[in-house]
Design a protein around this motif. Structure first.
Motif, PDB file in Angstrom:
ATOM      1  N   PRO A   5       0.821  -1.224   0.000  1.00 27.18           N
ATOM      2  CA  PRO A   5       0.000   0.000   0.000  1.00 27.18           C
ATOM      3  C   PRO A   5       0.856   1.277   0.000  1.00 27.18           C
ATOM      4  O   PRO A   5       0.509   2.258  -0.657  1.00 27.18           O
ATOM      5  N   GLU A   6       1.965   1.265   0.717  1.00 30.84           N
ATOM      6  CA  GLU A   6       2.844   2.428   0.733  1.00 30.84           C
ATOM      7  C   GLU A   6       3.481   2.636  -0.635  1.00 30.84           C
ATOM      8  O   GLU A   6       3.629   3.769  -1.094  1.00 30.84           O
ATOM      9  N   LEU A   7       3.857   1.547  -1.274  1.00 28.66           N
ATOM     10  CA  LEU A   7       4.457   1.624  -2.593  1.00 28.66           C
ATOM     11  C   LEU A   7       3.462   2.175  -3.613  1.00 28.66           C
ATOM     12  O   LEU A   7       3.811   3.026  -4.443  1.00 28.66           O
ATOM     13  N   VAL A   8       2.216   1.733  -3.521  1.00 26.99           N
ATOM     14  CA  VAL A   8       1.176   2.217  -4.431  1.00 26.99           C
ATOM     15  C   VAL A   8       0.931   3.719  -4.213  1.00 26.99           C
ATOM     16  O   VAL A   8       0.826   4.488  -5.175  1.00 26.99           O
ATOM     17  N   MET A   9       0.871   4.152  -2.956  1.00 25.09           N
ATOM     18  CA  MET A   9       0.671   5.576  -2.652  1.00 25.09           C
ATOM     19  C   MET A   9       1.849   6.398  -3.157  1.00 25.09           C
ATOM     20  O   MET A   9       1.665   7.480  -3.717  1.00 25.09           O
ATOM     21  N   PHE A  10       3.056   5.885  -2.973  1.00 27.65           N
ATOM     22  CA  PHE A  10       4.245   6.593  -3.426  1.00 27.65           C
ATOM     23  C   PHE A  10       4.228   6.742  -4.949  1.00 27.65           C
ATOM     24  O   PHE A  10       4.486   7.813  -5.489  1.00 27.65           O
ATOM     25  N   ALA A  11       3.886   5.661  -5.643  1.00 24.09           N
ATOM     26  CA  ALA A  11       3.822   5.695  -7.103  1.00 24.09           C
ATOM     27  C   ALA A  11       2.751   6.678  -7.578  1.00 24.09           C
ATOM     28  O   ALA A  11       2.963   7.437  -8.527  1.00 24.09           O
ATOM     29  N   ALA A  12       1.597   6.680  -6.918  1.00 26.33           N
ATOM     30  CA  ALA A  12       0.517   7.599  -7.289  1.00 26.33           C
ATOM     31  C   ALA A  12       0.952   9.050  -7.078  1.00 26.33           C
ATOM     32  O   ALA A  12       0.642   9.930  -7.893  1.00 26.33           O
TER      33      ALA A  12
END
Length: 88
Positions: free
Chosen positions: A4-11
């Motif tokens: 989830p942190e990786l997805v938020m960072f990418a977004a």
């Protein structure tokens, strides 16, 4: 890093890129700094006398601090003094 942190960072990276990718020909960021300041000065100099009075400076976000850069203490700002105000 968790998924989830990786997805938020990418977004966040993608959204920031979209915001910064505007057409540079339409932004003031492509103008030389001196030209931007001259344009700003002209915008505030509503009577066109080459000086910014207190009523004209009242419209500037830093207008309340104009006396700090009024080198000759004449109560108005010329272009050089206005450039100092813009650097604050």
């Amino acid at each position: 890093m968790k998924l989830p942190e990786l997805v938020m960072f990418a977004a966040l990276i993608i959204a920031t890129g979209d915001c910064l990718a505007g057409n540079p020909s339409q932004t003031s960021a492509t103008l030389p700094v001196k030209q931007q300041r001259a344009d700003d000065f002209t915008q505030y100099d509503t009577d066109g006398n080459g000086l910014l009075s207190k009523p004209e400076l009242a419209k500037h976000p830093m207008g309340a601090h104009a006396s700090m850069v009024d080198a000759n203490r004449d109560g108005v700002l010329d272009k050089r003094e206005f450039a100092e105000l813009e650097r604050m």
